[in-house]
Design a protein around this motif. Structure first.
Motif, PDB file in Angstrom:
ATOM      1  N   THR A 176      26.230  -9.588   0.273  1.00 12.54           N
ATOM      2  CA  THR A 176      27.401  -8.939   0.903  1.00 12.54           C
ATOM      3  C   THR A 176      27.246  -8.897   2.423  1.00 12.54           C
ATOM      4  OG1 THR A 176      27.101  -7.453  -0.967  1.00 12.54           O
ATOM      5  CG2 THR A 176      28.968  -7.000   0.482  1.00 12.54           C
ATOM      6  N   SER A 177      25.996  -8.829   2.884  1.00 12.22           N
ATOM      7  CA  SER A 177      25.762  -8.730   4.332  1.00 12.22           C
ATOM      8  C   SER A 177      26.230  -9.981   5.089  1.00 12.22           C
ATOM      9  CB  SER A 177      24.287  -8.488   4.609  1.00 12.22           C
ATOM     10  OG  SER A 177      23.533  -9.546   4.042  1.00 12.22           O
ATOM     11  N   LYS A 178      26.416 -11.089   4.375  1.00 13.93           N
ATOM     12  CA  LYS A 178      26.892 -12.323   5.021  1.00 13.93           C
ATOM     13  C   LYS A 178      28.370 -12.204   5.412  1.00 13.93           C
ATOM     14  CE  LYS A 178      26.614 -16.701   6.271  1.00 13.93           C
ATOM     15  NZ  LYS A 178      25.931 -17.115   7.489  1.00 13.93           N
ATOM     16  N   TRP A 179      29.072 -11.278   4.721  1.00 14.34           N
ATOM     17  CA  TRP A 179      30.493 -11.080   5.041  1.00 14.34           C
ATOM     18  C   TRP A 179      30.630 -10.199   6.269  1.00 14.34           C
ATOM     19  CZ3 TRP A 179      34.411 -13.664   2.844  1.00 14.34           C
ATOM     20  CH2 TRP A 179      34.239 -14.199   1.560  1.00 14.34           C
ATOM     21  N   LYS A 180      31.514 -10.588   7.166  1.00 15.55           N
ATOM     22  CA  LYS A 180      31.852  -9.729   8.292  1.00 15.55           C
ATOM     23  C   LYS A 180      33.250  -9.167   8.030  1.00 15.55           C
ATOM     24  CE  LYS A 180      32.246  -9.740  13.271  1.00 15.55           C
ATOM     25  NZ  LYS A 180      32.308 -10.519  14.495  1.00 15.55           N
ATOM     26  N   ASN A 181      33.345  -7.838   8.008  1.00 20.86           N
ATOM     27  CA  ASN A 181      34.641  -7.220   7.729  1.00 20.86           C
ATOM     28  C   ASN A 181      35.455  -7.079   9.004  1.00 20.86           C
ATOM     29  OD1 ASN A 181      34.544  -6.567   4.826  1.00 20.86           O
ATOM     30  ND2 ASN A 181      32.748  -5.386   5.462  1.00 20.86           N
ATOM     31  N   LEU A 182      36.641  -7.667   8.984  1.00 20.64           N
ATOM     32  CA  LEU A 182      37.558  -7.487  10.099  1.00 20.64           C
ATOM     33  C   LEU A 182      38.706  -6.605   9.622  1.00 20.64           C
ATOM     34  CD1 LEU A 182      37.764 -11.142  11.499  1.00 20.64           C
ATOM     35  CD2 LEU A 182      36.142  -9.339  12.085  1.00 20.64           C
ATOM     36  N   LYS A 183      39.588  -6.244  10.550  1.00 21.14           N
ATOM     37  CA  LYS A 183      40.675  -5.316  10.199  1.00 21.14           C
ATOM     38  C   LYS A 183      41.550  -5.887   9.087  1.00 21.14           C
ATOM     39  CE  LYS A 183      44.149  -2.857  12.607  1.00 21.14           C
ATOM     40  NZ  LYS A 183      45.076  -3.312  13.621  1.00 21.14           N
ATOM     41  N   ASN A 184      41.847  -7.164   9.194  1.00 19.46           N
ATOM     42  CA  ASN A 184      42.840  -7.719   8.277  1.00 19.46           C
ATOM     43  C   ASN A 184      42.332  -8.869   7.407  1.00 19.46           C
ATOM     44  OD1 ASN A 184      45.334  -7.108   7.356  1.00 19.46           O
ATOM     45  ND2 ASN A 184      46.441  -8.443   8.780  1.00 19.46           N
TER      46      ASN A 184
ATOM     47  N   ILE B  88      46.429 -13.605   9.422  1.00 14.07           N
ATOM     48  CA  ILE B  88      45.703 -13.800  10.677  1.00 14.07           C
ATOM     49  C   ILE B  88      46.744 -13.896  11.797  1.00 14.07           C
ATOM     50  CG2 ILE B  88      45.506 -16.322  10.322  1.00 14.07           C
ATOM     51  CD1 ILE B  88      42.705 -16.157  11.630  1.00 14.07           C
ATOM     52  N   MET B  89      46.515 -13.128  12.840  1.00 20.60           N
ATOM     53  CA  MET B  89      47.451 -13.085  13.983  1.00 20.60           C
ATOM     54  C   MET B  89      47.621 -14.486  14.581  1.00 20.60           C
ATOM     55  SD  MET B  89      48.228  -9.864  15.031  1.00 20.60           S
ATOM     56  CE  MET B  89      48.233  -9.815  16.815  1.00 20.60           C
TER      57      MET B  89
ATOM     58  N   HIS C 218      48.739 -20.691  15.782  1.00 24.36           N
ATOM     59  CA  HIS C 218      48.887 -20.706  14.326  1.00 24.36           C
ATOM     60  C   HIS C 218      48.511 -19.336  13.776  1.00 24.36           C
ATOM     61  CE1 HIS C 218      44.802 -22.129  15.262  1.00 24.36           C
ATOM     62  NE2 HIS C 218      44.410 -21.534  14.132  1.00 24.36           N
ATOM     63  N   GLY C 219      49.209 -18.948  12.722  1.00 24.80           N
ATOM     64  CA  GLY C 219      48.960 -17.631  12.145  1.00 24.80           C
ATOM     65  C   GLY C 219      49.508 -17.545  10.736  1.00 24.80           C
ATOM     66  N   ILE C 220      49.054 -16.522  10.017  1.00 21.62           N
ATOM     67  CA  ILE C 220      49.515 -16.295   8.636  1.00 21.62           C
ATOM     68  C   ILE C 220      50.010 -14.856   8.564  1.00 21.62           C
ATOM     69  CG2 ILE C 220      48.763 -16.111   6.221  1.00 21.62           C
ATOM     70  CD1 ILE C 220      46.605 -18.270   6.944  1.00 21.62           C
ATOM     71  N   GLN C 221      51.234 -14.668   8.082  1.00 19.99           N
ATOM     72  CA  GLN C 221      51.794 -13.314   8.063  1.00 19.99           C
ATOM     73  C   GLN C 221      51.071 -12.437   7.057  1.00 19.99           C
ATOM     74  OE1 GLN C 221      56.049 -13.058   7.833  1.00 19.99           O
ATOM     75  NE2 GLN C 221      56.307 -14.651   9.374  1.00 19.99           N
ATOM     76  N   ASP C 222      50.905 -11.156   7.448  1.00 20.62           N
ATOM     77  CA  ASP C 222      50.192 -10.232   6.558  1.00 20.62           C
ATOM     78  C   ASP C 222      51.156  -9.555   5.583  1.00 20.62           C
ATOM     79  OD1 ASP C 222      51.511  -8.708   8.383  1.00 20.62           O
ATOM     80  OD2 ASP C 222      49.755  -7.622   9.116  1.00 20.62           O
ATOM     81  N   THR C 223      51.993 -10.376   4.953  1.00 19.04           N
ATOM     82  CA  THR C 223      52.965  -9.856   3.990  1.00 19.04           C
ATOM     83  C   THR C 223      52.735 -10.530   2.643  1.00 19.04           C
ATOM     84  OG1 THR C 223      54.462 -11.598   4.708  1.00 19.04           O
ATOM     85  CG2 THR C 223      54.782  -9.424   5.687  1.00 19.04           C
ATOM     86  N   LYS C 224      53.104  -9.813   1.579  1.00 25.59           N
ATOM     87  CA  LYS C 224      52.934 -10.414   0.249  1.00 25.59           C
ATOM     88  C   LYS C 224      53.959 -11.520   0.003  1.00 25.59           C
ATOM     89  CE  LYS C 224      50.577  -6.731  -2.132  1.00 25.59           C
ATOM     90  NZ  LYS C 224      50.657  -5.554  -2.955  1.00 25.59           N
ATOM     91  N   LEU C 225      55.128 -11.334   0.588  1.00 21.98           N
ATOM     92  CA  LEU C 225      56.189 -12.319   0.383  1.00 21.98           C
ATOM     93  C   LEU C 225      56.130 -13.388   1.467  1.00 21.98           C
ATOM     94  CD1 LEU C 225      58.306 -12.171  -1.862  1.00 21.98           C
ATOM     95  CD2 LEU C 225      59.951 -11.392  -0.136  1.00 21.98           C
ATOM     96  N   HIS C 226      56.014 -14.631   1.071  1.00 21.82           N
ATOM     97  CA  HIS C 226      56.028 -15.715   2.054  1.00 21.82           C
ATOM     98  C   HIS C 226      57.230 -16.606   1.803  1.00 21.82           C
ATOM     99  CE1 HIS C 226      51.714 -15.811   3.899  1.00 21.82           C
ATOM    100  NE2 HIS C 226      52.311 -14.658   4.045  1.00 21.82           N
ATOM    101  N   ARG C 227      57.994 -16.819   2.851  1.00 24.54           N
ATOM    102  CA  ARG C 227      59.229 -17.589   2.717  1.00 24.54           C
ATOM    103  C   ARG C 227      58.991 -19.062   3.021  1.00 24.54           C
ATOM    104  NH1 ARG C 227      63.910 -15.015   2.461  1.00 24.54           N
ATOM    105  NH2 ARG C 227      64.909 -16.808   3.441  1.00 24.54           N
ATOM    106  N   LEU C 228      59.858 -19.898   2.476  1.00 27.26           N
ATOM    107  CA  LEU C 228      59.679 -21.350   2.650  1.00 27.26           C
ATOM    108  C   LEU C 228      60.694 -21.969   3.614  1.00 27.26           C
ATOM    109  CD1 LEU C 228      58.933 -22.627  -0.993  1.00 27.26           C
ATOM    110  CD2 LEU C 228      57.322 -22.018   0.803  1.00 27.26           C
ATOM    111  N   ASP C 229      61.521 -21.114   4.273  1.00 24.67           N
ATOM    112  CA  ASP C 229      62.623 -21.729   5.040  1.00 24.67           C
ATOM    113  C   ASP C 229      62.187 -22.656   6.167  1.00 24.67           C
ATOM    114  OD1 ASP C 229      62.082 -18.979   5.265  1.00 24.67           O
ATOM    115  OD2 ASP C 229      63.812 -18.593   6.528  1.00 24.67           O
ATOM    116  N   LYS C 230      61.082 -22.375   6.835  1.00 23.86           N
ATOM    117  CA  LYS C 230      60.661 -23.275   7.931  1.00 23.86           C
ATOM    118  C   LYS C 230      59.564 -24.239   7.500  1.00 23.86           C
ATOM    119  CE  LYS C 230      62.065 -20.572  11.913  1.00 23.86           C
ATOM    120  NZ  LYS C 230      62.323 -19.204  11.411  1.00 23.86           N
TER     121      LYS C 230
END
Ligand SMILES: O=C(O)CCC(=O)C(=O)O
Ligand SMILES: [Fe+2]
Length: 280
Positions: free
Chosen positions: A52-60, A116-117, A212-224
């Protein structure tokens, strides 16, 4: 599992990579099913086997760093484990896009409401990034860097340019011509759907001029999203990974709900490597 190869890829392999370019933004490359389902399972086994120590915990999200510490001035290297060298060796061989072996891997783990922001990868890296996706699909967004958007919005308000704004325009032109090289009419956001086992490679303007980033939402849209058809192509070996047959992920034409963890391997090359820096 995967074979590690460090031969220079043949021209034929380098040519094939062009068939995987998606969208208009130079250059996004999407390779569906880059690894097999069984290889995904083996990788996940290795990833979750570490202390577990190999993991670094970040906010998100949380992450594992492999390959050493990246500094502004280069990499303080640590050899990659064999199970990662297998992946990076295959990426280099199949793409022909890296001048030497990839030497750094970040493993990110995202819960369904994590992301990820929007960001740019640091200057220490060779400007080609390869991201292998495991488990849950996500949408990754590429948005023009604010310095590009400023230029674009000034240009779109066009006609009545004052002397001062003409100077600003010249500055924008200079940035476009020199630093950025992105045609002004092609500055627009775009997104990609990253299915499990796929490989995303981004380089050129996508690397230098876009965040580049990934939204922190459960729903991901495909429009773009510009690679839906690539995700829908029936897969020879593993039909369960195609979009149509993907009942686990319940993707329809508008979007999908993330229900599972996503794990990604960001594989990169740091050209400047410090050898023996801490040798006593
Ligand atoms: O998880 C991803 O797909 C993106 C990761 C990323 O952008 C990074 O590690 O810099
Ligand atoms: Fe990144």
């Amino acid at each position: 599992m995967m074979e590690f190869a460090d031969d220079k890829p043949s021209d034929q392999q380098e040519l094939k990579i062009k068939d995987y370019v998606v969208g208009d933004l130079p250059t996004l490359i999407y390779i569906p099913n880059f690894i097999a389902d069984s290889e995904q399972s083996q990788l996940l086994h290795h990833i979750y086997e570490v202390p577990t120590s190999k993991w670094k915990n970040l906010k998100n999200r949380r992450l594992q760093n492999w390959g050493g510490v990246v500094h502004e001035k280069g990499l303080l290297p640590q050899e990659l484990p064999a199970w990662l060298k297998n992946v990076t060796g295959r990426i280099r061989q199949c793409t022909g896009l890296f001048p030497s072996e990839l030497n750094h891997v970040l493993i990110n783990e995202y819960l369904p409401d994590q992301g990820i922001m929007p960001h740019q990868d640091g200057p220490a890296y060779f400007p080609v990034v390869a991201i292998l996706s495991l488990k849950s699909p996500v949408v990754i967004d590429f948005t023009p860097h604010p310095r590009l958007r400023e230029c674009a919005s000034k240009e779109s308000s066009g006609e009545e340019l004052t002397i001062q704004s003409k100077a600003e325009e010249a500055e924008c032109d200079e940035r476009h011509d020199g630093l950025l090289n992105t045609p002004k009419d092609s500055i627009s956001p775009c997104s990609l759907l990253l299915m499990p086992c796929s490989l995303l490679i981004f380089k050129d303007q996508a690397y230098s001029d876009y965040l580049h980033g990934i939204q922190d939402t459960k729903l991901h849209r495909l429009d773009k999203v510009v690679n839906v058809s690539e995700c829908m192509k029936p897969q020879k070996q593993e039909p369960s990974l195609s979009l149509e047959a993907e009942s686990n992920h319940a993707i329809d034409e508008t979007g999908f709900k993330r229900t599972d963890t996503r794990v990604s391997l960001t594989c990169r090359l740091v050209l400047k490597v410090h050898k023996n820096l801490f040798k006593f």
